[in-house]
Design an enzyme around this catalytic site. Structure first.
Site, PDB file in Angstrom:
ATOM      1  N   TYR A   9       0.814  -1.211   0.000  1.00 28.16           N
ATOM      2  CA  TYR A   9       0.000   0.000   0.000  1.00 28.16           C
ATOM      3  C   TYR A   9       0.855   1.271   0.000  1.00 28.16           C
ATOM      4  CZ  TYR A   9      -4.265  -2.642   1.118  1.00 28.16           C
ATOM      5  OH  TYR A   9      -5.344  -3.494   1.104  1.00 28.16           O
TER       6      TYR A   9
ATOM      7  N   ASP B  55      -2.498 -16.861   6.495  1.00 26.45           N
ATOM      8  CA  ASP B  55      -3.637 -17.691   6.071  1.00 26.45           C
ATOM      9  C   ASP B  55      -4.150 -18.531   7.243  1.00 26.45           C
ATOM     10  OD1 ASP B  55      -1.106 -18.764   5.808  1.00 26.45           O
ATOM     11  OD2 ASP B  55      -1.492 -19.869   3.965  1.00 26.45           O
TER      12      ASP B  55
END
Ligand code: NAD
Length: 363
Positions: A125, A225
């Site tokens: 980002y 995850d």
């Protein structure tokens, strides 16, 4: 001495939420000296087309503390997001998103109490991107091939993921300090170091080094995850999480989902010299001026601000009153009722009235 605080009502539903929040904050008995500053789409014409006037940033730099309503990102102004611009201007490197279950909020879970700390300035980002088909992208592709031997397809766009020692150190230290100050027991650092050794690997290594200085806080790591699966299966095992920017963005919305959604999701952004408190949701322009939307996320952001100002008794009183009003379920907005067209739903300002009355009862 009253606390000098910058108040940015924002636009869309922002001003009505800010007014309700200001009222409940003042009802705690804590004295505020508000420096009200306009920003957003409704005022940009007054400021040469700029939705984030310099005076807003100067005010926060001066007071060190701000509470803000949501701000619409006007399309086509060159501002990717007013909120991102504010975070950049003040170097607000740590975003804090508590996710806590309140009795009465409809959710699949009842016992969640997490704090998600997201690094706010680096990672994918950072905004370093190369458009597919451009000359710069071709130069970068060639350079990467020379340096690493890796072939990137000609029709690829490229986004860069920088993660630095300094950027990691300051946000992990922030998470550990926050855990200590809030009496939390554990910090979990989240990463994908098994795949991205030089970014997430660095993040994990630096995080472990920083944690050595905090023997009183349990410290562990999880691969992102697996973290997502565990949060869905057994969120009660986790306490404070610290994540790089991209995973932090995704996992903090997962956390909001665990506790009933954006209507009850407060937030805060911290830098070295300033802290800005704001709800997680946006400006919902279609509800503007209708006294309809839920002020609780912004009020809970106000609770975080009271804690930051070391007004802990006031913070506990306000949070307790909010929790009691939610649990009772009578004076809540349409989104917290069993059905969205429930005729018993009240308006934004009536929620504030009920919370103020509740604080009086509790006192
Ligand atoms: P949004 O959060 O404004 O709306 C998403 C949905 O949630 C809508 O259905 C809305 O009606 C509902 N909603 C939001 N807040 C609510 C509340 N307090 N009570 C009840 N319902 C509520 O998201 P969006 O539509 O994607 O964004 C609208 C604008 O807000 C955009 O310009 C966006 O850039 C901006 N935005 C600002 C911030 C911020 O200021 N920090 C954050 C997110 C989005």
């Amino acid at each position: 001495m009253p606390h000098r605080v910058t108040l940015i009502p924002g636009d869309g539903i922002g001003p009505e939420l800010s007014e309700a929040t200001r009222r409940v904050l003042e009802a705690t008995g804590v004295a505020f000296d508000w420096d009200v500053r306009e920003a957003g789409a409704d005022v940009m014409a007054k400021h040469g087309g700029n939705p984030l006037p310099d005076s807003v940033i100067e005010s926060i730099a001066h007071t060190g503390v701000a509470i803000k309503g949501p701000i619409t990102t006007p399309i086509g102004t060159g501002f990717r997001s007013v909120n991102v611009a504010l975070r950049k201007a003040l170097d607000l490197f740590a975003q804090v998103r508590p996710c806590k279950s309140y009795t009465g909020v409809r959710s699949r879970y009842s016992d969640v109490d997490l704090v998600i700390v997201r690094e706010n300035t680096e990672d994918l980002y950072a905004g370093i991107e190369f458009e597919e088909g451009t000359e710069n992208c071709a130069v970068l592709r060639d350079t990467i091939q020379k340096l690493s031997g890796a072939q990137i397809r000609e029709d690829a766009g490229i986004s860069i993921k920088p993660i630095s020692i300094e950027g990691t150190r300051r946000v992990v230290k922030f998470a550990l300090d926050y855990a200590r100050a809030e009496g939390r027991r554990k910090v979990t650092v989240v990463h994908k170091a098994n795949i991205m050794k030089h970014t997430d690997g660095l993040w994990l290594r630096v995080a472990r080094e920083v944690a050595e200085d905090y023997p009183d806080i349990e410290f562990e790591d999880r691969i992102v995850d697996n973290m997502c699966m565990q949060l869905v299966q057994k969120p009660e095992l986790y306490d404070v999480l610290v994540l790089p920017n991209l995973y932090g963005d995704i996992v903090s919305d997962l956390g909001a989902g665990l506790v009933g959604g954006l209507g009850v999701a407060p937030g805060a952004n911290f830098g070295t010299a300033a802290a800005v408190f704001e709800p997680t949701h946006g400006s919902a322009p279609r509800y503007k001026g209708q006294n309809k939307v839920n002020p609780i996320a912004m009020m809970l952001s106000g609770v975080l601000m009271l804690r930051h100002l070391e007004e802990r008794a006031a913070a506990d009183a306000l949070e307790g009153a909010i929790a009691a009003v939610i649990a009772e379920g009578r004076s809540v907005t349409y989104d917290m009722k069993p059905t969205r067209d429930d005729p018993g739903a009240v308006g934004t300002s009536q929620v504030a009235d009920a919370i103020i009355e509740q604080m009086g009862v509790r006192a």
